[in-house]
Design a protein around this motif. Sequence first.
Motif, PDB file in Angstrom:
ATOM      1  N   PHE A   1       6.742  25.501  12.395  1.00 29.65           N
ATOM      2  CA  PHE A   1       6.408  26.487  13.442  1.00 29.65           C
ATOM      3  C   PHE A   1       4.926  26.499  13.767  1.00 29.65           C
ATOM      4  CE2 PHE A   1       4.050  30.113  11.701  1.00 29.65           C
ATOM      5  CZ  PHE A   1       4.180  29.931  10.335  1.00 29.65           C
ATOM      6  N   LYS A   2       4.113  26.003  12.846  1.00 28.06           N
ATOM      7  CA  LYS A   2       2.665  26.093  13.044  1.00 28.06           C
ATOM      8  C   LYS A   2       2.191  25.327  14.275  1.00 28.06           C
ATOM      9  CE  LYS A   2       1.522  27.673   8.495  1.00 28.06           C
ATOM     10  NZ  LYS A   2       2.596  27.516   7.517  1.00 28.06           N
ATOM     11  N   ASP A   3       2.995  24.336  14.708  1.00 27.36           N
ATOM     12  CA  ASP A   3       2.637  23.618  15.931  1.00 27.36           C
ATOM     13  C   ASP A   3       2.576  24.551  17.146  1.00 27.36           C
ATOM     14  OD1 ASP A   3       2.432  20.944  14.959  1.00 27.36           O
ATOM     15  OD2 ASP A   3       4.622  20.769  14.947  1.00 27.36           O
TER      16      ASP A   3
ATOM     17  N   GLY B   1       0.394  22.802   3.212  1.00 21.69           N
ATOM     18  CA  GLY B   1       1.243  21.671   3.589  1.00 21.69           C
ATOM     19  C   GLY B   1       1.478  21.541   5.079  1.00 21.69           C
ATOM     20  N   ASP B   2       1.736  22.640   5.758  1.00 17.44           N
ATOM     21  CA  ASP B   2       2.118  22.539   7.163  1.00 17.44           C
ATOM     22  C   ASP B   2       0.976  22.801   8.142  1.00 17.44           C
ATOM     23  OD1 ASP B   2       4.756  21.846   6.578  1.00 17.44           O
ATOM     24  OD2 ASP B   2       5.303  23.948   6.291  1.00 17.44           O
ATOM     25  N   THR B   3       0.090  23.734   7.810  1.00 13.33           N
ATOM     26  CA  THR B   3      -1.036  24.031   8.703  1.00 13.33           C
ATOM     27  C   THR B   3      -1.875  22.782   8.954  1.00 13.33           C
ATOM     28  OG1 THR B   3      -1.184  26.282   7.878  1.00 13.33           O
ATOM     29  CG2 THR B   3      -3.137  25.424   8.957  1.00 13.33           C
TER      30      THR B   3
ATOM     31  N   THR C   1       7.760  34.207   4.508  1.00 11.62           N
ATOM     32  CA  THR C   1       6.365  34.661   4.575  1.00 11.62           C
ATOM     33  C   THR C   1       5.515  34.163   3.420  1.00 11.62           C
ATOM     34  OG1 THR C   1       7.142  36.679   5.640  1.00 11.62           O
ATOM     35  CG2 THR C   1       4.912  36.719   4.773  1.00 11.62           C
ATOM     36  N   GLY C   2       4.278  33.791   3.745  1.00 10.69           N
ATOM     37  CA  GLY C   2       3.277  33.449   2.741  1.00 10.69           C
ATOM     38  C   GLY C   2       2.034  34.274   2.977  1.00 10.69           C
ATOM     39  N   ASN C   3       1.304  33.909   4.026  1.00 10.97           N
ATOM     40  CA  ASN C   3       0.034  34.542   4.332  1.00 10.97           C
ATOM     41  C   ASN C   3       0.155  35.780   5.223  1.00 10.97           C
ATOM     42  OD1 ASN C   3      -2.574  34.075   3.468  1.00 10.97           O
ATOM     43  ND2 ASN C   3      -2.636  32.025   4.341  1.00 10.97           N
ATOM     44  N   PHE C   4       1.374  36.203   5.522  1.00  7.12           N
ATOM     45  CA  PHE C   4       1.630  37.383   6.344  1.00  7.12           C
ATOM     46  C   PHE C   4       1.189  37.186   7.795  1.00  7.12           C
ATOM     47  CE2 PHE C   4       1.447  42.026   7.397  1.00  7.12           C
ATOM     48  CZ  PHE C   4       2.680  42.397   6.902  1.00  7.12           C
ATOM     49  N   GLY C   5       1.078  35.929   8.237  1.00  9.33           N
ATOM     50  CA  GLY C   5       0.623  35.684   9.606  1.00  9.33           C
ATOM     51  C   GLY C   5       1.769  35.776  10.599  1.00  9.33           C
ATOM     52  N   ASP C   6       2.810  35.008  10.316  1.00 10.98           N
ATOM     53  CA  ASP C   6       3.922  34.922  11.244  1.00 10.98           C
ATOM     54  C   ASP C   6       4.621  36.283  11.383  1.00 10.98           C
ATOM     55  OD1 ASP C   6       5.452  33.485  12.975  1.00 10.98           O
ATOM     56  OD2 ASP C   6       6.653  32.475  11.444  1.00 10.98           O
ATOM     57  N   VAL C   7       4.831  36.955  10.281  1.00  9.77           N
ATOM     58  CA  VAL C   7       5.524  38.243  10.349  1.00  9.77           C
ATOM     59  C   VAL C   7       4.619  39.300  10.991  1.00  9.77           C
ATOM     60  CG1 VAL C   7       4.950  39.087   8.006  1.00  9.77           C
ATOM     61  CG2 VAL C   7       7.092  39.796   9.090  1.00  9.77           C
TER      62      VAL C   7
ATOM     63  N   ALA D   1      13.371  29.961  11.685  1.00  8.70           N
ATOM     64  CA  ALA D   1      13.465  28.664  11.001  1.00  8.70           C
ATOM     65  C   ALA D   1      12.101  28.006  11.141  1.00  8.70           C
ATOM     66  CB  ALA D   1      14.551  27.808  11.624  1.00  8.70           C
ATOM     67  N   THR D   2      11.348  27.991  10.025  1.00  5.53           N
ATOM     68  CA  THR D   2       9.932  27.663  10.115  1.00  5.53           C
ATOM     69  C   THR D   2       9.628  26.175   9.951  1.00  5.53           C
ATOM     70  OG1 THR D   2       9.740  28.356   7.821  1.00  5.53           O
ATOM     71  CG2 THR D   2       9.070  29.944   9.489  1.00  5.53           C
ATOM     72  N   ALA D   3      10.553  25.420   9.371  1.00  3.69           N
ATOM     73  CA  ALA D   3      10.287  23.975   9.221  1.00  3.69           C
ATOM     74  C   ALA D   3      11.572  23.176   9.352  1.00  3.69           C
ATOM     75  CB  ALA D   3       9.633  23.686   7.878  1.00  3.69           C
TER      76      ALA D   3
HETATM   77  C1  LIG Z   1       3.122  28.506   6.813  1.00  2.00           C
HETATM   78  C2  LIG Z   1       4.581  28.548   6.571  1.00  2.00           C
HETATM   79  C3  LIG Z   1       5.236  29.739   6.237  1.00  2.00           C
HETATM   80  C4  LIG Z   1       4.490  31.034   6.009  1.00  2.00           C
HETATM   81  O1  LIG Z   1       3.887  31.521   7.169  1.00  2.00           O
HETATM   82  P1  LIG Z   1       2.763  32.662   7.055  1.00  2.00           P
HETATM   83  O2  LIG Z   1       2.298  32.859   8.441  1.00  2.00           O
HETATM   84  O3  LIG Z   1       1.702  32.096   6.157  1.00  2.00           O
HETATM   85  O4  LIG Z   1       3.402  33.851   6.453  1.00  2.00           O
HETATM   86  C5  LIG Z   1       6.613  29.714   6.117  1.00  2.00           C
HETATM   87  N1  LIG Z   1       7.327  28.581   6.263  1.00  2.00           N
HETATM   88  C6  LIG Z   1       6.726  27.415   6.577  1.00  2.00           C
HETATM   89  C7  LIG Z   1       7.565  26.194   6.718  1.00  2.00           C
HETATM   90  C8  LIG Z   1       5.342  27.350   6.746  1.00  2.00           C
HETATM   91  O5  LIG Z   1       4.755  26.202   7.057  1.00  2.00           O
END
Ligand SMILES: *Cc1c(COP(=O)(O)O)cnc(C)c1O
Length: 459
Positions: free
Chosen positions: A110-112, A141-143, A253-259, A406-408
């Motif tokens: 999703f970071k794209d 890994g993804d950013t 969620t990891g860094n609380f950005g997307d949510v 679906a983030t990846a």
């Molecule tokens: C970065 C990432 C997340 C977490 O997103 P945050 O914005 O850091 O909460 C979840 N899933 C995937 C696949 C990611 O690359």
Amino acid sequence: MRYVSTRNTSKNFDFKDVFIKGLADDGGLFVPDSLKKYSENEIRDFKNLSYSELAKKIVYPFIDNFMSETELSKIIDKSYSVFRKDNVIDLIKLGDRSVLELFHGPTLAFKDVAMQLLGNFYEHYLNSENQNINIVVATSGDTGAAAIDAIKGKKKINIFVLHPDNRVSSVQRKLMTTGKDENVFNIAIKGNFDDCQNLVKSMFADKKFSNDIKMSGVNSINWARIIAQSVYYFYSYLLVEDTSEPTNFSVPTGNFGDVYAGYLAKKMGLPINKLIVATNQNDILHRAISEGSYEAEKVSETISPSMDIQIASNFERLIFDLNDQDDQQTSIDMKNIKEKGQYFISEDKLNKISKNFLSSRMNEDETLEVIKSVYEKFAVVLDPHTAIGYGAFDKHNLKGNNIVLATAHPCKFPDAIQSAINLKVDLPNELTFILDQKENYEIVENDVEKVKQHIKDRA
Ligand SMILES: *Cc1c(COP(=O)(O)O)cnc(C)c1O
């Protein structure tokens, strides 16, 4: 629209400052001092817009004089033309929930969606600047891959990506390291993601160093990323909208950005019922939201490495809101987190949180089990991060339209998929070439002086 720091609301910034600086000089995060709010009717009127048209509407009020509406329009069209779907995303129905596929961009996560836009924002900014800048970013890994794809080959800009050595999947690493562009530098740090993130933070804090190399950041606290991400909440809401039913989102969620981007969409008027903060066993946010204890523990390695995080950088923006936008209190809370590693959330603040958020945690076996059962039921393969979001709806009984982000793409995590369902997921055809390309990265110790020297020599 003007912006302030969460730690000092008396000073104003414009979007250009916010975008280029990333972090305020006082260590706080930038937030807008007011928001454009949309009425239900206005939101309904967005229904027939393409993804890009909607993005133009949502993003423009945030960037005021950074560029004209026509320039923004061109940049958005260009940014989203590289996606494999006409409308950037896809929404598929799996049983009682919908899955919002955000991984159809060049690097399969999703970071794209945000990063392509940022790359073109930098290009626009540098067109009229007589300087070179250096982006330094930490990645779980993804950013990194998304940022590299967005910046590679652009003029007047280099990118340095710090990833934790041996802690990203080989597909994730190859997506970062197989390019040949001279403005891209990959550094594998002997440490974990939080170490990489801390290195970047201390390089930013060293004003001499960061000014000397004209350092800029694209990590998930960059406000421009948050804005771009809020668009798909609107877009997917309009795709499933059944006005009689509430809409909930579950967000790995990891860094609380997307949510947080979902929460921003809600603050702009999008009628979201609940946002589920779905974590893996690195569950600081789950503990914070369910019990009120935000307390960092040791990071453990999981099959969802992009969420292996114990310091959720964007959480400060929520703390600021919980403090009714009181910068003094937010500064105190952040100082405590830094010094004592703890922040306890009071009962009334927890009540405020629960109006918008729920949370869940999933361990490794549960994650594999979700991948397996979804595959058996629907013949669809979820990546481990998405599986955590999907499974979160089983832990909360929410009625209505339930949307999982679906983030990846599952092909980024072949080992996890193999152990869940004994299946090999191929990369999309246009990306298989990376598998046998030479990789370019250098391993550097987890030592800020060594990393600075490494960057200085190449900037
Ligand atoms: C970065 C990432 C997340 C977490 O997103 P945050 O914005 O850091 O909460 C979840 N899933 C995937 C696949 C990611 O690359």
